[in-house]
Enzyme design. Structure first.
Site, PDB file in Angstrom:
ATOM      1  N   LYS A  79      -7.507  11.327   4.775  1.00  0.00           N
ATOM      2  CA  LYS A  79      -7.388  10.554   3.507  1.00  0.00           C
ATOM      3  C   LYS A  79      -8.567   9.242   3.538  1.00  0.00           C
ATOM      4  O   LYS A  79      -8.412   8.560   4.662  1.00  0.00           O
ATOM      5  CB  LYS A  79      -5.874  10.280   3.419  1.00  0.00           C
ATOM      6  CG  LYS A  79      -5.487   9.410   2.143  1.00  0.00           C
ATOM      7  CD  LYS A  79      -3.905   9.229   2.018  1.00  0.00           C
ATOM      8  CE  LYS A  79      -3.870   8.309   0.877  1.00  0.00           C
ATOM      9  NZ  LYS A  79      -2.118   8.173   0.563  1.00  0.00           N
ATOM     10  N   SER A 156       0.153   9.727  -3.931  1.00  0.00           N
ATOM     11  CA  SER A 156      -1.379   9.605  -3.713  1.00  0.00           C
ATOM     12  C   SER A 156      -2.139  10.448  -2.765  1.00  0.00           C
ATOM     13  O   SER A 156      -3.514  10.628  -3.166  1.00  0.00           O
ATOM     14  CB  SER A 156      -1.446   7.964  -3.428  1.00  0.00           C
ATOM     15  OG  SER A 156      -1.132   8.063  -1.909  1.00  0.00           O
ATOM     16  N   SER A 180       4.020   9.459  -0.914  1.00  0.00           N
ATOM     17  CA  SER A 180       2.771  10.054  -1.068  1.00  0.00           C
ATOM     18  C   SER A 180       2.148  11.290  -0.145  1.00  0.00           C
ATOM     19  O   SER A 180       1.262  11.587  -0.343  1.00  0.00           O
ATOM     20  CB  SER A 180       1.507   8.962  -0.836  1.00  0.00           C
ATOM     21  OG  SER A 180       1.620   8.279  -2.164  1.00  0.00           O
TER      22      SER A 180
HETATM   23  N1  GLN Z   1       4.168   7.090  -6.249  1.00  0.00           N
HETATM   24  C1  GLN Z   1       4.369   6.081  -5.618  1.00  0.00           C
HETATM   25  C2  GLN Z   1       3.525   4.920  -6.104  1.00  0.00           C
HETATM   26  O1  GLN Z   1       3.083   5.014  -7.000  1.00  0.00           O
HETATM   27  C3  GLN Z   1       4.228   6.137  -3.986  1.00  0.00           C
HETATM   28  C4  GLN Z   1       2.670   5.938  -3.497  1.00  0.00           C
HETATM   29  C5  GLN Z   1       2.527   5.950  -2.019  1.00  0.00           C
HETATM   30  O2  GLN Z   1       3.443   6.378  -1.366  1.00  0.00           O
HETATM   31  N2  GLN Z   1       1.415   5.660  -1.665  1.00  0.00           N
HETATM   32  O3  GLN Z   1       3.779   3.786  -5.517  1.00  0.00           O
END
Ligand code: GLN
Length: 485
Positions: A79, A156, A180
């Site tokens: 990532k 994400s 995410s």
């Molecule tokens: N969807 C969540 C957010 O927008 C989680 C994102 C994440 O875990 N990095 O914050």
């Protein structure tokens, strides 16, 4: 013959150890697959094929002289939130889109030390803020399960999940602040685990919300997740929140039976608006575990309804503080102005995307004098109540089973999501509590919806008890027998 890129990590390791294939052959197969397919999915934003091949040559030597390590010759994707030495690292934000780190994150260094090779850096929502990979400055990732309409891969870690699902890497690293790893894994029909907070070092992982961020693997199956987590986890004195607890061999729990194990089903997770098929799969998964000898117990997590509101105060608060450094002076691509103030404004206006700006505004507001007690402090108190709920629940059960998401993957550009960020945030209803409580949780595929799209189940464990998650997940995986792409 099965293509090399379709194999799991454990299957590939078996072939490598038997010298049926060489690390170079395997790496070349992945490179070819990426060259032919990445434009369809937009999973990789940077490739590092030369480095991967150099690594494969070293691996080859170790296989020949018998000094091969636990992940030798395994080609993975990273990532683009993990700093990788001499490989561009962008967090998928224009503000650092030409940053080439001089150092390696702890997690990626651990993987390199165990012989893994990096094919490149994977797309994500800008600074990991989002749930659809649409906030990336490189554009959205396309879910490999898409049919006529292009669907989101989740976020994400959308690139990490899509790359594994489309066989563009053997496994990948992700990070999970509020879901995410688990949500994109569910949307793409793959398996991912967010370990206990403190299990993996955050050193060299670009920060979003430091008290919630945690690294973990996304893989083709449960066993692969165990193999990768074995390598990624461990104490690191460069991260003050890294826990100095021993890391068991997670693969040793694969295949253990679950007779007598108590599986908790939380009442509060049966929410309105939940897709009916997901509810049915949840029942089905419960029965599968029961048939393997587990005991099903009803539990209550009464503060669940406050998890999203408190997450969406705490995460932006920490984000606004973490992102203050990208000002064009200390870090970030500078956009000049007539004076210092203008330079800051121009730099941050042009460097950050809309969602990141929204979070900075919310975060700055909830931390400001006069509002701190009403929002931030209150959210922290709710966080404690959520953790207490889990402590109580785990007096009655060993592991908790829930769906990963209330819906399946939706279309890229879906207006109900893009025009109202709250709708997007609602997708995180099952995942954020786990981060607020610092617990480990895995998502694994449970089956396909009537639209032919993957759905995921989540297993939540006690702190530092990933072991129970692995043994439960493996039994479920055997019964589900999900067909990957
Ligand atoms: N969807 C969540 C957010 O927008 C989680 C994102 C994440 O875990 N990095 O914050």
């Amino acid at each position: 013959m099965t293509e090399l890129t379709n194999l799991t990590i454990h299957e590939t390791l078996r072939k490598l150890r038997a010298r049926e294939v060489s690390p170079i052959e395997v790496t070349e197969a992945y490179i070819k697959k990426i060259e032919e397919n990445n434009s369809k999915y937009n999973a990789y934003v940077t490739t590092s094929f030369d480095k991967a091949l150099d690594g494969a040559k070293e691996s080859e030597k170790r296989y020949i002289n018998g000094t091969n390590k636990s992940l030798d010759g395994i080609a993975i994707g990273v990532k683009d939130l993990f700093c990788t030495k001499d490989i561009r690292t962008t967090a998928c934000s224009h503000i650092i889109d030409n940053f080439v780190p001089k150092y390696e994150s702890n997690v990626t260094q651990n993987l390199l030390n165990d012989g893994a090779l990096f094919l490149g850096k994977l797309n994500l929502d800008e600074f990991a803020m989002g749930g659809s990979n649409e906030t990336s400055c490189f554009g959205p990732v396309v879910n490999p399960w898409s049919k006529d309409v292009k669907l989101v891969a989740g976020g994400s870690s959308g690139g990490s999940a899509a790359a594994v699902s489309a066989n563009l890497c053997a496994g990948s690293t992700g990070t999970d602040t509020g879901g995410s790893i688990r949500q994109p894994a569910a949307f793409c029909g793959v398996t991912g685990i967010k370990p206990t907070y403190g299990r993996c070092s955050r050193y060299g992982v670009i920060a979003f919300a430091s008290s919630l961020d945690q690294a973990g693997p996304i893989c083709k199956d449960v066993t692969d997740c165990a193999l990768m987590l074995n390598s990624m986890a461990g104490y690191d004195n460069r991260d003050a929140t890294s826990s100095n607890v021993s890391v068991p061999d997670f693969t040793s729990f694969i295949g253990q039976d679950i007779r007598g194990l108590k599986v908790g089903i939380p009442d509060e997770y049966r929410i309105e608006g939940m897709n009916e098929e997901i509810a049915q799969y949840w029942n089905k998964a419960t029965k599968m575990l029961e048939e393997r000898g587990a005991e099903i117990v009803r539990i209550s997590l009464p503060h669940t309804k406050y998890a999203l509101p408190s997450y969406y105060v705490i995460a932006p608060a920490e984000a606004s503080s973490n992102l203050a450094r990208y000002d064009g002076i200390r870090y970030g691509n500078r956009v000049d102005g007539n004076n210092m103030e203008e330079l800051y404004i121009n730099t941050r206006t042009q460097g950050f995307g809309k969602e990141v700006k929204r979070r900075i505004l919310i975060g700055t507001y909830v931390l400001s004098a006069g509002f701190y007690d009403a929002y931030y402090l209150k959210a922290q108190k709710v966080r404690r109540l959520i953790k207490n709920d889990f402590d109580e629940a785990f007096k009655k059960c060993d592991v908790i089973l829930t769906p990963t998401t209330p819906v399946e993957a939706f279309a890229i550009g879906d207006k109900t999501m893009s025009e109202n960020p709250i709708n997007m945030y609602l997708n995180d209803v099952y995942t954020v509590s786990v981060n607020l409580a610092g617990l480990p949780a895995m998502s694994l595929p449970i089956g396909l919806s009537k639209n032919g799209l993957p759905l995921g189940m989540q297993l939540i464990g006690k702190a530092f008890d990933e072991a129970t998650i692995f043994k439960t997940a493996y039994q479920l995986e055997r019964d589900v027998n999900f067909k990957r792409i």
